[in-house]
Write a protein that holds these residues in place. Sequence first.
Motif, PDB file in Angstrom:
ATOM      1  N   ILE A   1       0.873  -0.644  -0.274  1.00  0.00           N
ATOM      2  CA  ILE A   1       0.387  -0.213  -0.205  1.00  0.00           C
ATOM      3  C   ILE A   1       0.829   1.189  -0.014  1.00  0.00           C
ATOM      4  N   VAL A   2       0.559   1.999  -0.952  1.00  0.00           N
ATOM      5  CA  VAL A   2       1.660   2.847  -0.829  1.00  0.00           C
ATOM      6  C   VAL A   2       1.040   4.397  -1.200  1.00  0.00           C
ATOM      7  N   ASP A   3       1.331   5.344  -1.248  1.00  0.00           N
ATOM      8  CA  ASP A   3       0.526   7.216  -0.942  1.00  0.00           C
ATOM      9  C   ASP A   3       0.727   7.680  -2.216  1.00  0.00           C
ATOM     10  N   LYS A   4      -0.164   8.099  -3.226  1.00  0.00           N
ATOM     11  CA  LYS A   4      -0.219   7.978  -3.689  1.00  0.00           C
ATOM     12  C   LYS A   4      -1.380   9.403  -4.136  1.00  0.00           C
ATOM     13  N   GLY A   5      -0.125  11.043  -4.362  1.00  0.00           N
ATOM     14  CA  GLY A   5      -0.869  12.050  -3.434  1.00  0.00           C
ATOM     15  C   GLY A   5      -1.615  11.880  -2.373  1.00  0.00           C
ATOM     16  N   ASP A   6      -2.675  12.228  -2.264  1.00  0.00           N
ATOM     17  CA  ASP A   6      -3.775  12.402  -1.095  1.00  0.00           C
ATOM     18  C   ASP A   6      -4.020  10.801  -0.652  1.00  0.00           C
TER      19      ASP A   6
ATOM     20  N   SER B   1      -0.007  -1.477  -4.663  1.00  0.00           N
ATOM     21  CA  SER B   1       0.293  -1.424  -5.960  1.00  0.00           C
ATOM     22  C   SER B   1       1.208  -2.782  -5.753  1.00  0.00           C
ATOM     23  N   CYS B   2       1.655  -2.988  -6.888  1.00  0.00           N
ATOM     24  CA  CYS B   2       1.589  -4.367  -7.199  1.00  0.00           C
ATOM     25  C   CYS B   2       2.937  -4.935  -8.343  1.00  0.00           C
TER      26      CYS B   2
END
Length: 79
Positions: free
Chosen positions: A45-50, A55-56
Motif C-alpha cells: 500500500i503506497v501513498d499516491k498524492g492524498d 501497488s502490485c
Amino acid sequence: MENSSRFFANKECEYYPCHKCDTDINCLFCYCPLYNHDCPGDYKIVDKGDRKIKSCLNCTFPHEPDNYDLVIAILKEYR
C-alpha cells in the motif's frame, strides 16, 4: 500446460513479462482480479498524492501457474 484453459502465456505482448518471475507468467489474469480483494501476494500500500493505493509492482501471485486454483477460490469467496 502451455495455452491450456488454466494457463496462457502471451509472449508476443509488448509488456511480457510484466513482472520479474522465475517461470513463465500466466497471462489469464493480465489485469489482476484480486486488485480490489485481499490478495496473498506481495503487494504494498503506497501513498499516491492524498490517497493510498495498492501497488502490485512486485506481486507475481496471480501470474504463477500453480496459483490458478487459489485465485479462483478467492474470487468465489467474494461472489
